[in-house]
Scaffold this active site. Structure first.
Site, mmCIF file in Angstrom:
data_model
loop_
_atom_site.group_PDB
_atom_site.id
_atom_site.type_symbol
_atom_site.label_atom_id
_atom_site.label_comp_id
_atom_site.label_asym_id
_atom_site.label_seq_id
_atom_site.Cartn_x
_atom_site.Cartn_y
_atom_site.Cartn_z
ATOM 1 N N GLY A 154 3.776 33.067 52.292
ATOM 2 C CA GLY A 154 5.142 32.986 52.809
ATOM 3 C C GLY A 154 5.413 34.188 53.694
ATOM 4 O O GLY A 154 4.488 34.796 54.235
ATOM 5 N N ILE A 156 6.367 37.301 53.122
ATOM 6 C CA ILE A 156 5.803 38.615 52.768
ATOM 7 C C ILE A 156 4.276 38.586 52.850
ATOM 8 O O ILE A 156 3.654 39.512 53.383
ATOM 9 C CB ILE A 156 6.301 39.062 51.378
ATOM 10 N N ARG A 237 5.571 38.992 41.183
ATOM 11 C CA ARG A 237 6.229 38.994 39.880
ATOM 12 C C ARG A 237 5.182 39.267 38.816
ATOM 13 O O ARG A 237 4.061 38.719 38.883
ATOM 14 C CB ARG A 237 6.920 37.652 39.612
ATOM 15 N N GLU A 266 9.006 43.826 32.141
ATOM 16 C CA GLU A 266 9.671 45.014 32.699
ATOM 17 C C GLU A 266 10.903 45.367 31.876
ATOM 18 O O GLU A 266 11.621 44.456 31.459
ATOM 19 C CB GLU A 266 10.072 44.731 34.148
ATOM 20 N N HIS A 284 8.660 48.621 40.112
ATOM 21 C CA HIS A 284 9.291 47.513 40.848
ATOM 22 C C HIS A 284 10.195 48.048 41.976
ATOM 23 O O HIS A 284 11.409 47.825 41.990
ATOM 24 C CB HIS A 284 10.090 46.618 39.878
ATOM 25 N N ALA A 286 9.164 47.753 45.486
ATOM 26 C CA ALA A 286 8.602 47.372 46.798
ATOM 27 C C ALA A 286 9.669 47.214 47.881
ATOM 28 O O ALA A 286 9.436 47.528 49.042
ATOM 29 C CB ALA A 286 7.772 46.104 46.671
HETATM 30 C C1 DGY Z 1 12.941 40.711 45.074
HETATM 31 O O1 DGY Z 1 13.673 40.782 46.051
HETATM 32 O O2 DGY Z 1 12.639 39.653 44.544
HETATM 33 C C2 DGY Z 1 12.441 42.001 44.505
HETATM 34 O O3 DGY Z 1 11.462 41.808 43.561
HETATM 35 C C3 DGY Z 1 13.567 42.800 43.902
HETATM 36 O O4 DGY Z 1 14.058 43.595 44.873
#
Ligand code: DGY
Length: 318
Positions: A154, A156, A237, A266, A284, A286
């Site tokens: 996708g 990212i 995830r 988490e 977490h 990013a």
């Molecule tokens: C998202 O945007 O899904 C990230 O994991 C949280 O910022």
């Protein structure tokens, strides 16, 4: 009747300021997730909910009378029962696009850090153990010229693939949906099945949504398909990876290293990961640049207001 919004977690002032004076706001200006009972109590009678991924929005929460919109301040939405929301006619929105490049930057940072042992090097340099230049100190793995496997192609995943071009890498990807051939050409990326990707890649970077199909996608069976020199990156995830299996893979040398931003439970991290040197861990973060977090919050507020004002939201979860 004035519209009302429950903001369940802290948001930047720039985003909160977008809510017009006529809209009633109940604001939990902390990062501490509310108990379910408290969430239900404060949501009662509200038209909209704006929340972080730490707020679980299940069918019971969605039963709140009058609720029209749930605006998640994240691109992922596994904290929300989207099917239940749909049944109830409640619109769910997320925050794609605004965090794509920032998240890809961080996945790349984990990849580089794990490959070139940046965290170990930092600890070593600070420790006082460095007494002389050494020929064989902290050898890592080259990144340039290697093969990158992107699982989940996708926004990212593609942004990570784009970064690989600058490192002269071969890019393989696996996804259930095939992008336009121009995307493949532009990114010089080849679609392969998961097994081929795992067997041929030097770096495997995960960018899938969490769903029943992707839970533990990376587990003992799939980790054993990877090269002993391979490095796994997860900025998607946590439950996409079976952490117990990953600990064995890293301990017993099925793969070389990992860089993880997300975890199964988490904020708890599997104790086996905490003691390993061949894994880089992050809490977490990013998407956590100042600019991007403000953009995410702003988009979530705009989405919520749009639904409340009877306009289509900018980024609905389809
Ligand atoms: C998202 O945007 O899904 C990230 O994991 C949280 O910022």
């Amino acid at each position: 009747m004035p519209k009302s919004i429950f903001v369940a977690n802290a948001l930047p002032d720039d985003a909160m300021r977008l809510i017009p004076a006529g809209v009633e706001i109940d604001y939990n200006a902390t990062d501490t997730p509310l108990s379910k009972a408290e969430l239900i109590r404060r949501l009662k009678g509200k038209d909209g909910l704006i929340c972080h991924i730490t707020t679980t929005v299940d069918d019971e929460v969605l039963a709140s009378p009058g609720l029209k919109a749930v605006a998640n301040v994240a691109v992922g939405f596994n904290n929300i029962d989207v099917a239940a929301a749909r049944r109830r006619g409640i619109i769910v929105t997320n925050t794609p696009d605004v965090l794509t490049e920032t998240t890809a930057d961080f996945a790349w940072a984990l990849l580089m850090a794990a490959a070139r042992r940046v965290v170990e090097a930092d600890h070593y340099a600070r420790s006082g153990a460095w007494t002389a230049w050494k020929w064989d100190l902290l050898w890592g793995h080259d990144v340039h010229g290697k093969t990158l496997g992107v699982v989940g192609f996708g926004r990212i995943g593609r942004a990570v693939a784009r970064r690989a071009r600058g490192f002269d890498m071969r890019v393989l990807y696996h996804d259930t949906v095939r992008p336009d051939p121009t995307v493949e050409r532009e990114l010089n990326a080849t679609a392969v099945d998961l097994e081929t990707l795992l067997r041929q890649s030097d770096f495997v970077s995960l960018h899938t949504l969490l769903s029943p199909d992707t839970r533990h996608l990376v587990g003992e069976r799939t980790l054993r398909m990877m090269k002993p020199t391979a490095i796994l990156i997860n900025a998607a995830r946590g439950p996409v990876v079976d952490e117990a299996a990953l600990v064995r893979a890293l301990t017993e040398g099925w793969i070389a290293a990992a860089g993880l931003d997300v975890f199964e439970e988490e904020p708890t991290i599997h104790p086996g990961l905490l003691t390993l040197r061949n894994v880089v861990l992050a809490p977490h973060i990013a998407s956590a640049s100042g600019e991007t977090r403000v953009a995410m919050a702003t988009l979530a507020v705009r989405n919520c207001l749009a639904v409340l004002e009877g306009r289509p939201p900018l980024t609905p979860v389809q």
